[in-house]
Design an enzyme around this catalytic site. Structure first.
Site, PDB file in Angstrom:
ATOM      1  N   ARG A 182      50.555  -2.283  37.638  1.00 18.55           N
ATOM      2  CA  ARG A 182      51.600  -3.029  38.341  1.00 18.55           C
ATOM      3  C   ARG A 182      51.178  -4.486  38.506  1.00 18.55           C
ATOM      4  NH1 ARG A 182      53.815  -0.102  43.584  1.00 18.55           N
ATOM      5  NH2 ARG A 182      55.484  -1.620  43.258  1.00 18.55           N
ATOM      6  N   CYS A 196      50.519  -5.235  48.918  1.00 19.40           N
ATOM      7  CA  CYS A 196      50.684  -4.131  47.974  1.00 19.40           C
ATOM      8  C   CYS A 196      52.150  -4.099  47.572  1.00 19.40           C
ATOM      9  CB  CYS A 196      50.223  -2.812  48.594  1.00 19.40           C
ATOM     10  SG  CYS A 196      51.075  -2.393  50.127  1.00 19.40           S
TER      11      CYS A 196
END
Length: 285
Positions: free
Chosen positions: A177, A231
């Site tokens: 990611r 995150c």
């Protein structure tokens, strides 16, 4: 700051005259069945906590998927869970505390000092041979805790950008990611320019226990200046903050995280291995 306690300590505490409040925070991205998992098996006496509705405000593109709840909302929930002043709180999940860390951080942010994570979570409890309960709900005495806010530092999007330029901004998501190879839920793939990749999985050993201070100090040896963490939506980043707290590093949480940043077309996005932290290590070597 005491961050964790082990299963033997918890077992003894639960059998004492003043047991801690025990919170089961079963949640994972893409798994809406946390409560069912709790009903299937949980540590006896644990109260189920629903992360999306009790540890977060409703998500919006402007604020991110899991904005911080208001103090009033959090206090009402904490009282429902039975939290009172001077009563310890222990939180756990079944995934190395990647979700439970949100409860740990949020209660600390709200001023509760005596809250710890069960190291290894439910897996460590069952591996030790301790019993679980199933299908039970508990009628608790309502607590009287008084909560505030701001006892742990946070960052806005602008402050996160500044931290990446002057200091260290850690990206706690998976490397794929961070690099922009895949993005399962947010509108744009990549990372905040200047952020350092440091996936939360690197905080845990193969048994789902936090590495010790020596190994964590090695992992985070290259931190430069004040530290911030983000995150996907401000959940797993709390786990990174906990790991850093174990080695005496105070880090600020960017609650909006990538889910807020990537929804703002004015925010730049970087892809590829722009800036990585130290390579993964084997603490046994």
């Amino acid at each position: 700051m005491t961050v964790t306690r082990d299963v033997d300590e918890l077992k003894a505490a639960l059998g004492s005259l003043a047991p801690p409040v025990l919170l089961d925070v079963r949640w994972a991205l893409g798994d809406p069945d946390g409560h069912r998992h709790y009903l299937d098996a949980h540590i006896p006496g644990a109260v189920y906590v629903d992360l999306p509705t009790e540890l977060a405000a409703p998500g919006t593109p402007e604020l991110g998927r899991h904005p911080l709840p208001s103090v009033d909302t959090l206090q009402a929930a904490a009282r429902r869970w039975g939290i009172s002043s001077r009563v310890p709180v222990v939180v756990y999940d079944d995934a190395g505390n990647l979700a439970a860390a949100r409860a740990w951080w949020l209660l600390r942010w709200a001023g509760l000092k005596d809250v710890t994570m069960l190291d290894g979570g439910l897996g460590a409890w069952t591996a030790a041979g301790y019993e679980t309960a199933a299908g039970q709900e508990y009628a608790l005495v309502e607590g009287d805790i008084e909560l505030g806010e701001g006892h742990l530092p946070t960052l806005t999007a602008d402050e996160a950008a500044a931290r990446a330029e002057s200091g260290t901004l850690l990206d706690a998501r998976a490397v794929e990611r961070y690099r922009g190879i895949t993005e399962p839920i947010d509108p744009r793939a990549g990372h905040i320019p200047g952020a350092v990749s440091a996936p939360t999985a690197g905080n845990l050993d193969l048994d789902g226990l936090f590495f010790g201070p020596a190994a964590l100090s090695e992992r985070f040896a290259d931190l430069d200046g004040p530290v911030g963490v983000y995150c996907g939506s401000g959940v797993n980043a709390a786990h990174e903050i906990a790991a850093l707290a174990m080695i005496g590093v105070d880090a600020a949480l960017y609650p909006g995280s990538w889910s807020q940043w990537s929804n703002d077309p004015k925010r730049p996005v970087a892809t590829g291995p722009e800036r990585f932290g130290p390579p993964e290590f084997n603490p046994s070597e």
